[in-house]
Design a protein around this motif. Sequence first.
Motif, short mmCIF file in Angstrom:
data_model
loop_
_atom_site.label_atom_id
_atom_site.label_comp_id
_atom_site.label_asym_id
_atom_site.label_seq_id
_atom_site.Cartn_x
_atom_site.Cartn_y
_atom_site.Cartn_z
N MET A 1 14.62 -5.50 21.64
CA MET A 1 15.79 -6.03 22.34
C MET A 1 16.78 -6.61 21.34
O MET A 1 16.49 -6.74 20.16
CB MET A 1 15.37 -7.10 23.34
N LYS A 2 17.95 -6.95 21.85
CA LYS A 2 18.93 -7.72 21.09
C LYS A 2 18.85 -9.15 21.59
O LYS A 2 18.83 -9.40 22.80
CB LYS A 2 20.35 -7.18 21.33
N VAL A 3 18.79 -10.09 20.66
CA VAL A 3 18.64 -11.49 21.02
C VAL A 3 19.72 -12.32 20.32
O VAL A 3 19.72 -12.40 19.09
CB VAL A 3 17.25 -12.02 20.59
N PRO A 4 20.65 -12.92 21.08
CA PRO A 4 21.61 -13.83 20.45
C PRO A 4 20.90 -15.16 20.17
O PRO A 4 20.24 -15.71 21.03
CB PRO A 4 22.70 -14.00 21.51
N LEU A 5 21.01 -15.60 18.93
CA LEU A 5 20.26 -16.79 18.54
C LEU A 5 20.93 -17.46 17.35
O LEU A 5 21.07 -16.85 16.30
CB LEU A 5 18.84 -16.36 18.20
N GLY A 6 21.36 -18.68 17.51
CA GLY A 6 21.92 -19.44 16.40
C GLY A 6 23.15 -18.82 15.78
O GLY A 6 23.34 -18.90 14.57
N SER B 1 14.15 -21.58 14.68
CA SER B 1 14.89 -21.21 15.87
C SER B 1 14.38 -19.89 16.44
O SER B 1 14.18 -19.74 17.66
CB SER B 1 16.38 -21.12 15.53
N PHE B 2 14.14 -18.92 15.57
CA PHE B 2 13.60 -17.63 15.98
C PHE B 2 12.23 -17.82 16.63
O PHE B 2 11.95 -17.28 17.70
CB PHE B 2 13.51 -16.68 14.78
N THR C 1 9.24 -2.27 14.39
CA THR C 1 8.79 -2.78 13.11
C THR C 1 9.20 -4.21 12.83
O THR C 1 8.82 -4.78 11.81
CB THR C 1 9.29 -1.90 11.94
N GLY C 2 10.00 -4.82 13.71
CA GLY C 2 10.43 -6.20 13.51
C GLY C 2 11.86 -6.41 13.93
O GLY C 2 12.44 -5.59 14.63
N CYS C 3 12.43 -7.51 13.47
CA CYS C 3 13.77 -7.92 13.87
C CYS C 3 14.62 -8.21 12.63
O CYS C 3 14.10 -8.69 11.62
CB CYS C 3 13.71 -9.18 14.71
N THR C 4 15.91 -7.92 12.74
CA THR C 4 16.84 -8.21 11.65
C THR C 4 18.08 -8.90 12.20
O THR C 4 18.42 -8.75 13.37
CB THR C 4 17.28 -6.93 10.91
N ALA C 5 18.74 -9.66 11.33
CA ALA C 5 19.98 -10.34 11.70
C ALA C 5 20.85 -10.48 10.46
O ALA C 5 20.34 -10.48 9.34
CB ALA C 5 19.70 -11.71 12.30
N GLY C 6 22.13 -10.62 10.67
CA GLY C 6 23.06 -10.85 9.58
C GLY C 6 23.01 -12.29 9.11
O GLY C 6 22.24 -13.11 9.62
#
Length: 94
Positions: free
Chosen positions: A31-36, A62-63, A45-50
């Motif tokens: 999914m896409k999760v807005p966070l912080g 927070s994650f 395989t996991g999650c990435t963010a800018g």
Amino acid sequence: MRSFILSVALVASATPAAAHYVAVPVAKSAMKVPLGGVIWQCGDTGCTAGATTSRPETVCASFARKMGAVSAFAAGGRDFDAAALEKCNARAKS
């Protein structure tokens, strides 16, 4: 420890170059999760963010609060060690 490095390497190699944070949650999610202030893109395989202006420890906590415990976390290409992961996971949702 070897599987931790391999997990982060696999996620990092499968993500866009713009990814600053990489998290491997224990409970997989797609999914896409807005966070912080950033959008986390999660897949098999996991999650990435800018990048964000928050400290990596704060981003990890927070994650974990939102998504649960992580088996690996990296910020700017630097992997969290076991102590940092333990501290992060202390914030994980129950």
